[in-house]
Design a protein around this motif. Structure first.
Motif, PDB file in Angstrom:
ATOM      1  N   ALA A 197       0.248  -1.196   0.172  1.00 34.06           N
ATOM      2  CA  ALA A 197       0.406  -0.148  -0.087  1.00 34.06           C
ATOM      3  C   ALA A 197       0.929   1.245   0.487  1.00 34.06           C
ATOM      4  CB  ALA A 197      -0.437   0.166   1.434  1.00 34.06           C
ATOM      5  N   VAL A 198       2.168   0.708   0.422  1.00 35.48           N
ATOM      6  CA  VAL A 198       2.818   2.491  -0.067  1.00 35.48           C
ATOM      7  C   VAL A 198       4.605   2.432  -1.061  1.00 35.48           C
ATOM      8  CG1 VAL A 198       2.130   3.085   3.224  1.00 35.48           C
ATOM      9  CG2 VAL A 198       4.322   0.819   2.189  1.00 35.48           C
ATOM     10  N   ASN A 202      -5.926   0.724   4.857  1.00 42.28           N
ATOM     11  CA  ASN A 202      -6.960   1.283   5.982  1.00 42.28           C
ATOM     12  C   ASN A 202      -7.993   1.493   5.469  1.00 42.28           C
ATOM     13  OD1 ASN A 202      -5.225   2.105   7.735  1.00 42.28           O
ATOM     14  ND2 ASN A 202      -4.680   4.481   7.564  1.00 42.28           N
ATOM     15  N   LYS A 203      -8.104   1.298   4.595  1.00 43.58           N
ATOM     16  CA  LYS A 203      -9.898   0.697   3.761  1.00 43.58           C
ATOM     17  C   LYS A 203     -10.359  -0.879   4.451  1.00 43.58           C
ATOM     18  CE  LYS A 203      -8.561   3.521  -0.086  1.00 43.58           C
ATOM     19  NZ  LYS A 203      -8.371   3.655  -1.784  1.00 43.58           N
ATOM     20  N   TYR A 217     -11.264  -0.163  -2.084  1.00 36.49           N
ATOM     21  CA  TYR A 217     -10.626  -1.339  -2.324  1.00 36.49           C
ATOM     22  C   TYR A 217     -10.704  -2.645  -3.074  1.00 36.49           C
ATOM     23  CZ  TYR A 217      -8.266  -5.141   0.564  1.00 36.49           C
ATOM     24  OH  TYR A 217      -7.649  -6.553   0.915  1.00 36.49           O
ATOM     25  N   GLN A 218     -12.203  -2.595  -2.886  1.00 39.78           N
ATOM     26  CA  GLN A 218     -12.300  -4.058  -3.927  1.00 39.78           C
ATOM     27  C   GLN A 218     -12.082  -3.987  -5.432  1.00 39.78           C
ATOM     28  OE1 GLN A 218     -16.902  -3.983  -3.003  1.00 39.78           O
ATOM     29  NE2 GLN A 218     -16.997  -5.158  -1.495  1.00 39.78           N
ATOM     30  N   LYS A 219     -12.024  -2.990  -6.218  1.00 37.75           N
ATOM     31  CA  LYS A 219     -11.746  -2.544  -7.113  1.00 37.75           C
ATOM     32  C   LYS A 219     -10.291  -2.462  -7.572  1.00 37.75           C
ATOM     33  CE  LYS A 219     -11.334   0.996 -10.860  1.00 37.75           C
ATOM     34  NZ  LYS A 219     -11.195   2.865 -10.174  1.00 37.75           N
ATOM     35  N   THR A 220      -9.473  -2.181  -6.079  1.00 36.15           N
ATOM     36  CA  THR A 220      -8.349  -2.464  -6.527  1.00 36.15           C
ATOM     37  C   THR A 220      -7.559  -4.018  -6.351  1.00 36.15           C
ATOM     38  OG1 THR A 220      -7.406  -0.152  -5.373  1.00 36.15           O
ATOM     39  CG2 THR A 220      -5.485  -2.026  -5.001  1.00 36.15           C
ATOM     40  N   VAL A 221      -8.037  -4.702  -5.543  1.00 41.90           N
ATOM     41  CA  VAL A 221      -8.062  -6.285  -5.370  1.00 41.90           C
ATOM     42  C   VAL A 221      -8.657  -6.928  -6.301  1.00 41.90           C
ATOM     43  CG1 VAL A 221      -8.928  -8.659  -3.939  1.00 41.90           C
ATOM     44  CG2 VAL A 221      -8.308  -6.068  -2.975  1.00 41.90           C
ATOM     45  N   GLN A 222     -10.640  -5.965  -7.039  1.00 41.80           N
ATOM     46  CA  GLN A 222      -9.966  -6.894  -8.348  1.00 41.80           C
ATOM     47  C   GLN A 222      -9.273  -6.765 -10.019  1.00 41.80           C
ATOM     48  OE1 GLN A 222     -12.496  -8.779  -8.860  1.00 41.80           O
ATOM     49  NE2 GLN A 222     -11.498  -8.991 -11.048  1.00 41.80           N
ATOM     50  N   ALA A 228      -2.572  -6.601   0.056  1.00 46.98           N
ATOM     51  CA  ALA A 228      -1.685  -5.803   1.370  1.00 46.98           C
ATOM     52  C   ALA A 228      -1.372  -6.191   2.456  1.00 46.98           C
ATOM     53  CB  ALA A 228      -1.096  -4.187   0.784  1.00 46.98           C
ATOM     54  N   SER A 229      -0.047  -6.277   2.481  1.00 45.06           N
ATOM     55  CA  SER A 229      -0.119  -6.090   4.765  1.00 45.06           C
ATOM     56  C   SER A 229      -0.161  -5.259   5.360  1.00 45.06           C
ATOM     57  CB  SER A 229       1.114  -7.056   4.714  1.00 45.06           C
ATOM     58  OG  SER A 229       2.019  -5.752   4.507  1.00 45.06           O
ATOM     59  N   GLY A 230      -0.633  -5.172   5.978  1.00 44.46           N
ATOM     60  CA  GLY A 230      -0.509  -4.025   7.275  1.00 44.46           C
ATOM     61  C   GLY A 230       0.717  -3.066   6.757  1.00 44.46           C
ATOM     62  N   SER A 231       2.407  -3.097   7.027  1.00 45.80           N
ATOM     63  CA  SER A 231       2.656  -3.053   7.175  1.00 45.80           C
ATOM     64  C   SER A 231       2.894  -2.502   5.084  1.00 45.80           C
ATOM     65  CB  SER A 231       4.182  -2.903   7.288  1.00 45.80           C
ATOM     66  OG  SER A 231       4.588  -4.736   6.875  1.00 45.80           O
ATOM     67  N   GLY A 232       2.424  -2.765   4.614  1.00 49.23           N
ATOM     68  CA  GLY A 232       3.076  -2.613   3.053  1.00 49.23           C
ATOM     69  C   GLY A 232       4.639  -2.973   2.678  1.00 49.23           C
ATOM     70  N   LEU A 233       5.128  -3.908   3.754  1.00 44.68           N
ATOM     71  CA  LEU A 233       6.496  -4.151   3.410  1.00 44.68           C
ATOM     72  C   LEU A 233       6.856  -5.817   3.691  1.00 44.68           C
ATOM     73  CD1 LEU A 233       8.103  -1.009   5.378  1.00 44.68           C
ATOM     74  CD2 LEU A 233       7.911  -1.595   2.647  1.00 44.68           C
ATOM     75  N   ASP A 234       5.777  -6.353   3.756  1.00 41.67           N
ATOM     76  CA  ASP A 234       5.868  -8.000   3.892  1.00 41.67           C
ATOM     77  C   ASP A 234       6.926  -8.502   3.086  1.00 41.67           C
ATOM     78  OD1 ASP A 234       5.851 -10.527   4.745  1.00 41.67           O
ATOM     79  OD2 ASP A 234       3.859 -10.431   4.823  1.00 41.67           O
TER      80      ASP A 234
END
Length: 187
Positions: free
Chosen positions: A71-72, A83-84, A91-96, A121-127
């Motif tokens: 996400a970052v 945070n969505k 968010y649904q559009k991004t995942v699709q 995306a993970s909570g940190s965006g850095l997984d």
């Protein structure tokens, strides 16, 4: 009022010294003892630093295993999730869009076989890690692009699976950066 003024100033100065000077100095000293000397565990190839072991990297070429979306944009200075909520239309559009992109690059994989971590995306965006299933679902694409047998690539992924901590804590995982470095060294 005068009775409380001097003690409150003393307490403020004491807390500033304790929390803004001594505590950060202690944490910095402890970090120096950690692997990487407090600067993170770097991964090097031929003496050149190519990334950090515990920070996700972006791989977009089909010849590489791709990690979890960020996400970052994989910026470690701005670690955060989107945070969505799952019901958010954006968010649904991004995942699709991520699902559509995955399916376009991995033909023949049914939508229901895509591990959620490859499109969320993970909570940190850095997984930096994937589950073994998320790595193995990409074997067919990487094998085809690189001209490597799927069996050989599956064996490589299997070699890079790290079990749970002390055999009990957490899931098995595959570090994407280390896997891709090993992939580049395959003959």
């Amino acid at each position: 009022m005068k009775k409380y003024f001097l003690p409150s100033i003393k307490l403020t100065l004491l807390l500033v010294l304790l929390l803004a000077v001594l505590y950060p100095a202690l944490i910095a000293a402890v970090a120096k003892l950690a692997p990487g000397g407090g600067k993170g565990k770097t991964v090097s190839v031929n003496g050149k630093v190519v990334g950090y072991e515990n920070v996700g990297q972006q791989f977009t070429a089909d010849k590489y295993f791709q990690g979890r979306p960020s996400a970052v944009n994989y910026n470690a200075a701005g670690s955060a999730g989107s945070n969505k909520g799952a019901s958010n239309p954006d968010y649904q559009k991004t995942v699709q869009e991520r699902i559509d992109t995955f399916l376009a690059h991995n033909p023949g994989i049914p939508k229901e076989d895509i591990p959620a971590e490859l499109v969320t995306a993970s909570g940190s965006g850095l997984d930096p890690d994937l589950s073994p299933a998320a790595a193995l679902v990409q074997v067919k694409r990487v094998a085809a692009v690189r001209g490597i047998s799927e069996q050989k690539l599956t064996a490589l992924v299997t070699e890079h699976i790290q079990g749970p901590l002390m055999g009990i804590a957490g899931p098995s995982k595959v570090n994407v950066l280390k896997l891709n470095i090993a992939l580049d060294t395959l003959k």
